[in-house]
Design a protein around this motif. Structure first.
Motif, mmCIF file in Angstrom:
data_model
loop_
_atom_site.group_PDB
_atom_site.id
_atom_site.type_symbol
_atom_site.label_atom_id
_atom_site.label_comp_id
_atom_site.label_asym_id
_atom_site.label_seq_id
_atom_site.Cartn_x
_atom_site.Cartn_y
_atom_site.Cartn_z
ATOM 1 N N CYS A 1 1.130 0.693 -2.411
ATOM 2 C CA CYS A 1 0.717 -0.750 -2.302
ATOM 3 C C CYS A 1 -0.580 -1.022 -1.523
ATOM 4 C CB CYS A 1 1.685 -1.512 -1.338
ATOM 5 S SG CYS A 1 1.614 -3.338 -1.322
ATOM 6 N N SER A 2 -1.564 -1.656 -2.401
ATOM 7 C CA SER A 2 -2.820 -1.986 -1.457
ATOM 8 C C SER A 2 -2.720 -3.392 -1.256
ATOM 9 C CB SER A 2 -3.883 -1.675 -2.426
ATOM 10 O OG SER A 2 -3.784 -2.612 -3.497
ATOM 11 N N PRO A 3 -3.718 -3.922 -0.259
ATOM 12 C CA PRO A 3 -3.767 -5.016 0.150
ATOM 13 C C PRO A 3 -4.015 -6.042 -1.193
ATOM 14 C CG PRO A 3 -4.940 -3.989 1.724
ATOM 15 C CD PRO A 3 -4.667 -2.780 0.657
ATOM 16 N N GLN A 4 -4.757 -5.629 -1.967
ATOM 17 C CA GLN A 4 -5.003 -6.262 -3.361
ATOM 18 C C GLN A 4 -3.644 -6.751 -4.070
ATOM 19 O OE1 GLN A 4 -8.040 -8.057 -3.353
ATOM 20 N NE2 GLN A 4 -7.043 -8.954 -5.254
ATOM 21 N N ILE A 5 -2.761 -5.748 -4.098
ATOM 22 C CA ILE A 5 -1.757 -6.201 -4.911
ATOM 23 C C ILE A 5 -0.978 -7.259 -4.305
ATOM 24 C CG2 ILE A 5 0.652 -5.044 -5.281
ATOM 25 C CD1 ILE A 5 -0.681 -2.506 -5.656
ATOM 26 N N ILE A 6 -0.763 -7.224 -2.624
ATOM 27 C CA ILE A 6 -0.123 -8.497 -2.294
ATOM 28 C C ILE A 6 -0.876 -9.814 -2.488
ATOM 29 C CG2 ILE A 6 0.508 -9.452 0.051
ATOM 30 C CD1 ILE A 6 1.100 -6.407 0.964
ATOM 31 N N ARG A 7 -2.225 -9.840 -2.228
ATOM 32 C CA ARG A 7 -3.071 -10.696 -2.261
ATOM 33 C C ARG A 7 -2.966 -11.625 -3.899
ATOM 34 N NH1 ARG A 7 -6.871 -7.798 0.827
ATOM 35 N NH2 ARG A 7 -6.605 -8.718 2.991
ATOM 36 N N ASP B 1 5.461 1.985 -0.207
ATOM 37 C CA ASP B 1 4.961 1.654 -1.666
ATOM 38 C C ASP B 1 5.571 0.145 -1.951
ATOM 39 O OD1 ASP B 1 8.090 2.022 -2.292
ATOM 40 O OD2 ASP B 1 7.519 4.000 -2.347
ATOM 41 N N ALA B 2 5.397 -0.206 -3.118
ATOM 42 C CA ALA B 2 5.909 -1.684 -3.483
ATOM 43 C C ALA B 2 6.383 -1.855 -5.036
ATOM 44 C CB ALA B 2 4.856 -2.897 -3.366
ATOM 45 N N HIS B 3 7.353 -2.389 -5.302
ATOM 46 C CA HIS B 3 7.816 -2.724 -6.561
ATOM 47 C C HIS B 3 8.157 -4.348 -7.095
ATOM 48 C CE1 HIS B 3 11.802 -1.991 -4.626
ATOM 49 N NE2 HIS B 3 12.254 -2.778 -5.757
ATOM 50 N N MET B 4 8.146 -4.676 -8.069
ATOM 51 C CA MET B 4 8.469 -5.942 -8.463
ATOM 52 C C MET B 4 9.887 -6.049 -8.906
ATOM 53 S SD MET B 4 6.521 -8.805 -8.342
ATOM 54 C CE MET B 4 4.701 -8.296 -8.501
ATOM 55 N N HIS B 5 10.447 -6.857 -8.226
ATOM 56 C CA HIS B 5 11.963 -7.294 -8.616
ATOM 57 C C HIS B 5 12.299 -8.685 -9.084
ATOM 58 C CE1 HIS B 5 16.062 -6.772 -9.068
ATOM 59 N NE2 HIS B 5 16.457 -8.003 -8.184
ATOM 60 N N LYS C 1 8.588 -6.487 -3.677
ATOM 61 C CA LYS C 1 9.680 -5.822 -2.649
ATOM 62 C C LYS C 1 8.674 -4.559 -1.963
ATOM 63 C CE LYS C 1 14.044 -7.465 -3.746
ATOM 64 N NZ LYS C 1 15.591 -6.929 -3.883
ATOM 65 N N LEU C 2 8.856 -4.269 -0.625
ATOM 66 C CA LEU C 2 8.105 -3.140 -0.094
ATOM 67 C C LEU C 2 8.970 -2.224 0.712
ATOM 68 C CD1 LEU C 2 5.610 -5.482 2.222
ATOM 69 C CD2 LEU C 2 5.291 -4.720 -0.181
ATOM 70 N N ARG C 3 8.325 -1.117 0.650
ATOM 71 C CA ARG C 3 9.251 -0.214 1.395
ATOM 72 C C ARG C 3 8.331 0.370 2.646
ATOM 73 N NH1 ARG C 3 11.868 5.092 -1.127
ATOM 74 N NH2 ARG C 3 9.818 5.293 -2.057
ATOM 75 N N PHE C 4 8.818 0.817 3.708
ATOM 76 C CA PHE C 4 7.746 1.239 4.971
ATOM 77 C C PHE C 4 8.068 2.720 5.479
ATOM 78 C CE2 PHE C 4 8.494 -3.454 4.898
ATOM 79 C CZ PHE C 4 7.290 -3.731 4.990
#
Length: 433
Positions: free
Chosen positions: A6-12, A229-233, A238-241
Motif C-alpha cells: 500500500c502506497s499513499p497514492q493508492i489510498i488517495r 498491505d492493502a486489498h479491496m473488498h 482494507k489495510l493490514r498493519f
C-alpha cells in the motif's frame, strides 16, 4: 482478494474516486436487515446506532396529529412520542419523498432525521441520515433500513466518512477523514464510534500511523506502526498493519496551565521530515529545516503549547510564541497556543517543533489546522511549494502591523517590513526609470 503493498497514492486515488463517483455497486435486494417492527422501541437500546424508519407501513392506530398539509397532499404529522413524519400518504401508505425526525430517533445516539423515497409505505433506495455532528450519511435503504456501502459528508459537502451498514447498523471497517488530512481507520462499535483496540490514526502522509486503543475517536494509548498491505473488498479499501513498536502515545491535550505531553518525547511524524538547526536568517537563533524533499501541500510540523481560550488570562506575560489555532480568525474568536519560556529550548521541549519556524514576508510554508491524535486541535505547518532537503522553512506570522509597532519585542518584525517596503519602492523606481 489479492493483497498488495500500500502506497499513499493508492489510498488517495481510492478516496478521490469515491469523492467523484461514490460507490459503483449497490447492495443486493436480498437484505439481512430485520423486518420493520411495529414496536420500534424494542429494536434498539439507547447505546445503539441503528439507521432505519420504524414507522413503515400504515399509521394504523398510532395516535397522531396533522400539523400541516399542502394542496399537493404533502403532510406533516406529529406522533404521540413527538416523532415528526412528512410525506404523501396514498391509501394509508407513504409514497415518494418523505422524512422522519425527532421523537423516536432521539432514543438512540446521533441521528436527527432520515429522508428518502417511500414505496408502498417503506423507505427504499437512496436515502440520507442526518447526524447531530452535522455529517450526512448517504446510502441505500432496504425495507426501511440503511444497508450496504455508505458515504458521509460534512456540511460543506466534503467526503469525511466511508463504511458499511447491515440492517441499519455499522458493520466492519470504516474510514473517517479528520481536519488536517489525517484518517481514523478501524471497526465502529455499536454506537457508531471508533472505540476499541486495533484502531489506527493515519497521519497526513498516509504512511505514518499510530495504532492502538481509541474511545469515541480519541486516542487512549497507541504506538507507531506501518501499513503492511492493502486489498479491496466490495469497493472498501482494507489495510493490514505491522506490529506496533516504540514508545506509547496518549491524548495529552494541553490546558491553560499545563503542557501534558512528555516534553522530550518526539512526535513520530515530525521527526521524519524536519529538524532544528541554527537559522540562516540574521539574529533569528534556531530555525526549522527540511530533512527530506517535501512536496507542495505537505504537512511538516505541529505547534503544541498551552491552550489559551478567549477571555482566559495567560499564566505568563511573554507573547513571543503565541500562534492562533484558527489563524484566519485572530483575536477573541480563536484559541491560541503559546509556550512557557522554559520550553523554548529543544533541550527542554521537543514534543513538537512548530515553534521553531521563523518568519518571512516571502514564506515557503503557511499555517493551517490539524486534529492531532496526541495534541488535539492545534496549528500545523504546510508547505506552499516543493522544498529541497536542508532548506530552511519559514511562515508569515501574520502579526497586525498596528499591534507590532506598539510592542518592543516585535521591533524586528517592523524592521523587516521596513526593509521589504524600501526594497519594493527601489524596485518600482528602477522600473519607472
Amino acid at each position: 482478494m489479492e493483497s498488495r503493498r500500500c502506497s499513499p497514492q493508492i489510498i488517495r486515488t481510492w478516496w478521490n474516486d469515491l469523492v467523484k463517483f461514490g460507490f459503483k455497486t449497490l447492495p443486493s435486494e436480498e437484505s439481512s436487515a430485520l423486518a420493520p417492527t411495529s414496536n420500534p422501541n424494542q429494536a434498539k437500546s439507547v447505546e445503539d446506532f441503528v439507521a432505519y424508519d420504524p414507522y413503515s407501513g400504515e399509521l394504523g392506530d398510532l395516535e397522531h396529529t396533522v400539523v400541516d398539509e399542502l394542496p399537493c397532499g404533502y403532510k406533516t404529522i406529529r406522533l404521540e412520542d413527538e416523532t415528526i413524519l412528512e410525506g404523501t400518504w396514498r391509501k394509508g401508505l407513504r409514497e415518494g419523498k418523505g422524512l422522519i425526525r425527532g421523537g423516536y430517533l432521539q432514543i438512540g445516539p446521533q441521528i436527527q432525521a432520515i429522508t428518502g423515497i417511500y414505496r408502498h409505505g417503506v423507505l427504499q433506495g437512496l436515502g440520507k441520515v442526518f447526524l447531530e455532528s452535522g455529517i450526512c450519511l448517504e446510502g441505500q435503504f432496504r425495507q426501511g433500513f440503511l444497508h450496504g456501502p455508505v458515504c458521509g459528508y460534512n456540511p460543506r459537502g466534503s467526503l469525511v466518512f466511508v463504511g458499511c451498514f447491515d440492517g441499519g447498523r455499522p458493520i466492519g471497517i470504516a474510514w473517517k477523514w479528520l481536519e488536517g488530512d489525517g484518517f481514523l481507520y478501524g471497526r465502529l462499535d455499536r454506537s457508531g464510534e471508533f472505540t476499541g483496540s486495533n484502531i489506527a490514526y493515519l497521519y497526513p502522509d498516509l504512511v505514518t500511523c499510530l495504532i492502538g486503543e481509541f474511545a469515541n475517536g480519541q486516542l487512549v494509548q497507541g504506538r507507531e506502526s506501518k501499513i503492511q498491505d492493502a486489498h479491496m473488498h466490495k469497493e472498501l479499501l482494507k489495510l493490514r498493519f505491522h506490529e506496533p513498536r516504540g514508545p506509547t502515545f496518549m491524548l495529552w491535550k494541553s490546558t491553560l496551565t499545563e503542557i501534558r505531553v512528555p516534553p522530550l518525547q518526539e512526535d513520530l511524524y515530525e521527526k521524519k521530515y524536519v529538524e532544528v538547526r541554527d537559522s540562516q536568517l540574521p539574529g533569528a537563533g534556531d530555525g526549522l529545516f527540511a530533512k527530506v524533499p517535501l512536496t507542495q501541500g505537505a504537512t511538516v510540523a505541529f505547534y503544541n503549547g498551552i491552550r489559551v481560550r478567549p477571555n482566559d488570562t495567560p499564566p505568563f506575560q511573554s507573547r513571543d510564541y503565541e500562534i492562533y489555532v484558527d489563524w484566519n480568525k485572530p483575536g477573541s474568536k480563536s484559541d491560541y497556543m503559546d509556550l512557557p519560556p522554559e520550553f523554548i529550548s529543544i533541550e527542554n521541549y521537543r514534543a513538537s517543533l512548530g515553534h521553531k519556524i521563523n518568519h518571512s514576508f516571502a514564506p515557503n510554508c503557511a499555517w493551517d489546522v490539524v486534529e492531532h491524535p496526541v495534541f488535539g486541535r492545534i496549528p500545523r505547518i504546510v508547505t506552499l511549494r516543493d522544498i529541497e532537503p536542508n532548506e530552511e522553512l519559514t511562515c508569515h506570522y501574520k502579526i497586525d502591523m498596528e499591534e507590532a509597532v506598539l510592542r518592543d519585542n516585535l521591533a524586528w518584525y517592523v524592521a523587516q517590513w521596513g526593509k521589504l517596503s524600501q526594497s519594493m519602492q527601489d524596485t518600482q523606481k528602477m522600473s519607472e526609470e
